[in-house]
Design a protein around this motif. Structure first.
Motif, short mmCIF file in Angstrom:
data_model
loop_
_atom_site.label_atom_id
_atom_site.label_comp_id
_atom_site.label_asym_id
_atom_site.label_seq_id
_atom_site.Cartn_x
_atom_site.Cartn_y
_atom_site.Cartn_z
N GLU A 172 41.20 -94.18 -22.41
CA GLU A 172 42.14 -94.94 -21.57
C GLU A 172 41.94 -96.43 -21.71
O GLU A 172 42.86 -97.21 -21.52
N ARG A 173 40.69 -96.82 -22.00
CA ARG A 173 40.37 -98.26 -22.00
C ARG A 173 39.65 -98.67 -23.26
O ARG A 173 39.17 -97.84 -24.01
N TYR A 174 39.55 -99.99 -23.39
CA TYR A 174 38.69 -100.60 -24.42
C TYR A 174 37.36 -100.99 -23.76
O TYR A 174 37.30 -101.13 -22.53
N TYR A 175 36.36 -101.20 -24.56
CA TYR A 175 35.08 -101.73 -24.07
C TYR A 175 35.33 -103.11 -23.46
O TYR A 175 36.03 -103.93 -24.04
N THR A 176 34.75 -103.35 -22.30
CA THR A 176 34.88 -104.67 -21.67
C THR A 176 33.73 -105.56 -22.13
O THR A 176 32.57 -105.28 -21.81
N PRO A 177 34.02 -106.62 -22.87
CA PRO A 177 32.93 -107.51 -23.28
C PRO A 177 32.32 -108.22 -22.08
O PRO A 177 33.03 -108.60 -21.16
N LEU A 178 31.00 -108.35 -22.11
CA LEU A 178 30.30 -109.00 -20.99
C LEU A 178 29.68 -110.32 -21.44
O LEU A 178 29.47 -110.55 -22.62
N LYS A 179 29.39 -111.14 -20.41
CA LYS A 179 28.70 -112.41 -20.69
C LYS A 179 27.19 -112.21 -20.49
O LYS A 179 26.74 -111.13 -20.09
N THR A 180 26.43 -113.26 -20.69
CA THR A 180 24.97 -113.14 -20.54
C THR A 180 24.59 -112.78 -19.11
O THR A 180 23.55 -112.18 -18.87
N ASN A 181 25.44 -113.13 -18.13
CA ASN A 181 25.12 -112.79 -16.74
C ASN A 181 25.71 -111.44 -16.32
O ASN A 181 25.74 -111.10 -15.14
N ASN A 182 26.22 -110.69 -17.32
CA ASN A 182 26.80 -109.35 -17.11
C ASN A 182 28.16 -109.34 -16.46
O ASN A 182 28.71 -108.27 -16.18
N ASP A 183 28.77 -110.48 -16.20
CA ASP A 183 30.16 -110.52 -15.75
C ASP A 183 31.07 -110.30 -16.95
O ASP A 183 30.69 -110.63 -18.08
N PRO A 184 32.28 -109.76 -16.73
CA PRO A 184 33.21 -109.61 -17.86
C PRO A 184 33.51 -110.97 -18.52
O PRO A 184 33.63 -111.97 -17.83
N ALA A 185 33.57 -110.95 -19.84
CA ALA A 185 33.88 -112.18 -20.58
C ALA A 185 35.38 -112.21 -20.87
O ALA A 185 35.88 -111.37 -21.61
N GLY A 186 36.08 -113.14 -20.28
CA GLY A 186 37.54 -113.18 -20.43
C GLY A 186 37.98 -114.08 -21.57
O GLY A 186 38.40 -115.21 -21.34
#
Ligand SMILES: Cc1cc2nc3c(=O)[nH]c(=O)nc-3n(C[C@H](O)[C@H](O)[C@H](O)COP(=O)(O)O)c2cc1C
Ligand code: SF4
Ligand code: SF4
Length: 273
Positions: A172-186
């Protein structure tokens, strides 16, 4: 005849596809034809698969799946009448998630018979360290053994066999890329920029963009269309004039370099009863 189809903006997937195609060709004593669907004009034509053809389909993994902007083409192109097929994905040492299952699923839905599937580690185009030097000798030796197993299957009643791979065929989805602080990287909308002091206006980057999104106006480069972050323009530029400076993107690159530095192994699957 073996027909190898590949999407390869920066050449990693092509290198692996060529190794596999040449090996299969040598083992089967068959001719091998290579077809890129990397550039927009190459995706204007659909593959011509004939009765005796073995199909190898190779794609990099983007966000854990088949690259989104190629998916429609891949779906339309993977059409055949029971032809044996080999699925090949390349990934940059993070994970291939659902990409192999998605590719095998599309092959089956399009009337092909997957006899083998492989996930090979290649350099992660975002990074100069992740997957560096891959595929190495060990990877290629494993790919050779896989080719031999595929050939064995081709010489049996493979139409009664199934190739089972990990992952979901219809994610259903793609992998959500994360930042170094583990928040999603937009960084979906991030685009490259060109340092005009370094740019010699050679035009090489314009020719390699799989989205045809690089243009030139008043002697300056323009990045107006869709950017899939494939890095083809940046890696191809002979003067290092192209860069991605988006902070969300750079934080994601730092995160994957830190988290996925342990070398992953390639994985292989062959058809079974
Ligand atoms: C937009 C994008 C997303 C990517 N996502 C993943 C991923 O989810 N997992 C992974 O291990 N590698 C990922 N990669 C790395 C590529 O799969 C890898 O670098 C591949 O070899 C690139 O193929 P190419 O050299 O044929 O262009 C990604 C690369 C790009 C450009
Ligand atoms: S502009 Fe974007 S899509 Fe085009 S080559 Fe560069 S990174 Fe790839
Ligand atoms: S490849 Fe580099 S030097 Fe050549 S036009 Fe593009 S940005 Fe300029």
């Amino acid at each position: 005849m073996i027909k190898v189809y590949y999407f390869s903006p920066t050449g990693g997937t092509l290198q692996v596809a060529q190794h596999l195609g040449d090996r299969l060709g040598a083992l089967l004593g068959a001719e091998v034809e290579y077809h890129s669907y990397t550039l927009p004009r190459e995706r204007e034509v659909l593959p011509q698969v004939e009765a005796e053809n073995v199909v190898v389909w190779a794609t990099p993994v983007y966000a854990g799946r088949i690259p989104n902007k190629t998916l429609d083409y891949v779906r339309r192109a993977l059409r055949a009448d029971g032809n044996p097929a080999v699925a090949l994905v390349t990934f940059g040492n993070r994970a291939y998630d659902n990409a192999l299952a998605e590719l095998v699923g599309l092959m089956e839905e399009g009337g092909m018979k997957p006899v083998g599937a492989a996930a090979m580690v290649t350099r992660h185009v975002f990074s100069d360290t992740l997957g560096e030097g891959r595929p190495n000798e060990e990877d290629l030796a494993a790919l050779d053994r896989f080719a031999a197993q595929v050939v064995e299957k081709l010489l049996t009643h493979y139409s009664e066999l199934t190739t089972v791979v990990p992952g979901e065929a219809h994610p259903e989805r793609y992998y959500t890329p994360l930042k170094t602080n583990n928040d999603p990287a937009g960084f979906l909308k991030a685009k490259p920029s060109c340092n005009s002091a370094l740019c010699t206006r050679c035009g090489e980057c314009l020719d390699v963009c799989p989205m045809g999104s690089i243009g030139a106006k008043d002697g300056m480069l323009t990045f107006d269309g869709i950017c899939i972050k494939c890095q083809a323009c940046r890696r191809r530029c002979p003067t290092g004039a192209i860069a991605f400076t988006d902070s969300e993107y750079l934080s994601h690159v730092a995160m994957i370099e830190r988290t996925f530095d342990a070398p992953k192994r390639p994985e292989f699957f062959v058809a079974k009863q």
